[in-house]
Write a protein that holds these residues in place. Sequence first.
Motif, PDB file in Angstrom:
ATOM      1  N   ARG A 181      60.881  28.148 -55.116  1.00 16.56           N
ATOM      2  CA  ARG A 181      61.060  29.416 -56.748  1.00 16.56           C
ATOM      3  C   ARG A 181      61.494  30.928 -55.794  1.00 16.56           C
ATOM      4  O   ARG A 181      63.208  30.760 -57.491  1.00 16.56           O
ATOM      5  N   GLN A 182      61.963  30.743 -55.132  1.00 18.08           N
ATOM      6  CA  GLN A 182      63.736  31.928 -55.372  1.00 18.08           C
ATOM      7  C   GLN A 182      64.512  30.848 -55.155  1.00 18.08           C
ATOM      8  O   GLN A 182      66.136  31.955 -56.072  1.00 18.08           O
ATOM      9  N   ASP A 183      64.905  30.197 -54.507  1.00 17.47           N
ATOM     10  CA  ASP A 183      65.837  28.789 -55.218  1.00 17.47           C
ATOM     11  C   ASP A 183      66.437  28.993 -56.945  1.00 17.47           C
ATOM     12  O   ASP A 183      67.293  29.248 -57.550  1.00 17.47           O
ATOM     13  N   ARG A 184      65.351  28.665 -57.182  1.00 21.84           N
ATOM     14  CA  ARG A 184      65.610  28.651 -58.644  1.00 21.84           C
ATOM     15  C   ARG A 184      66.065  30.001 -59.114  1.00 21.84           C
ATOM     16  O   ARG A 184      66.531  30.472 -60.442  1.00 21.84           O
ATOM     17  N   ILE A 185      65.431  30.935 -58.733  1.00 22.98           N
ATOM     18  CA  ILE A 185      66.063  32.317 -58.671  1.00 22.98           C
ATOM     19  C   ILE A 185      67.128  32.954 -59.378  1.00 22.98           C
ATOM     20  O   ILE A 185      68.414  33.452 -59.704  1.00 22.98           O
ATOM     21  N   ASP A 186      67.517  32.295 -57.583  1.00 24.73           N
ATOM     22  CA  ASP A 186      69.286  32.576 -57.213  1.00 24.73           C
ATOM     23  C   ASP A 186      69.903  31.526 -58.407  1.00 24.73           C
ATOM     24  O   ASP A 186      71.234  32.471 -58.862  1.00 24.73           O
ATOM     25  N   ASN A 187      69.413  30.563 -58.390  1.00 25.59           N
ATOM     26  CA  ASN A 187      70.620  29.227 -59.312  1.00 25.59           C
ATOM     27  C   ASN A 187      70.625  30.104 -60.353  1.00 25.59           C
ATOM     28  O   ASN A 187      72.042  30.236 -61.829  1.00 25.59           O
ATOM     29  N   TRP A 188      69.682  30.821 -61.453  1.00 27.00           N
ATOM     30  CA  TRP A 188      69.319  31.473 -63.074  1.00 27.00           C
ATOM     31  C   TRP A 188      70.758  32.564 -62.751  1.00 27.00           C
ATOM     32  O   TRP A 188      71.144  32.559 -63.496  1.00 27.00           O
TER      33      TRP A 188
END
Length: 214
Positions: A181-188
Amino acid sequence: MEKKLSREKILFFQELEMDRILSAFKLNPYDILECPMEADEKQITKIYRKKSLLIHPDKVKDPRAEHAFSLLKQASLHLQDEKKRNALDEVVMSARVVCLKELGLPANIDGDDERLRGLIPSFEERVRKGTKEMMIDDEVRRRRAVRIQHAAEGEEQRKREDAENERKRKVEEKEQWENNRQDRIDNWRQFQKGGSSGKSKKKKINAKGPPLLG
């Protein structure tokens, strides 16, 4: 000399009895125990004790004794179980009725009826053969039913395993989704940041206008 002959005689009878038991039809306790159908529980016990003492593994060195003794014991227990014996007797009586019908005789005649004398093969042999055939048919049907049941149970087990594997897969996917989840947030956020920078540069280029022709 007499003791030696007596011992050899006992060994001979032991061998004969083991041969008889091991060659008897395994599905028919009457054949294994060599017991008449009309025998009561006391008679069955008496026959069993006499034969078991003759071939008991503790007294007989023959390696076949243990198996023969086991068959003898199982036959005795079968005939002393009222429910099992009644089921067995029903098969024998059915075979008897069939034999009488084939001979064109009524089903209610006695076993010592003169019309049953002198038959070749004898009436007893006919009934024994008919009983054996019926028991074999019943055993074949029983084994087929067991195979079908096992196949059905195997299919149910396979379905349960598939369902459990699917459940585990979904749990793993959910856990992986949460872990990333955190990786997706950072990527976004990075994507948004990069997109905003690109728009600003484009606006600056457009503000200069087209190049002048010389």
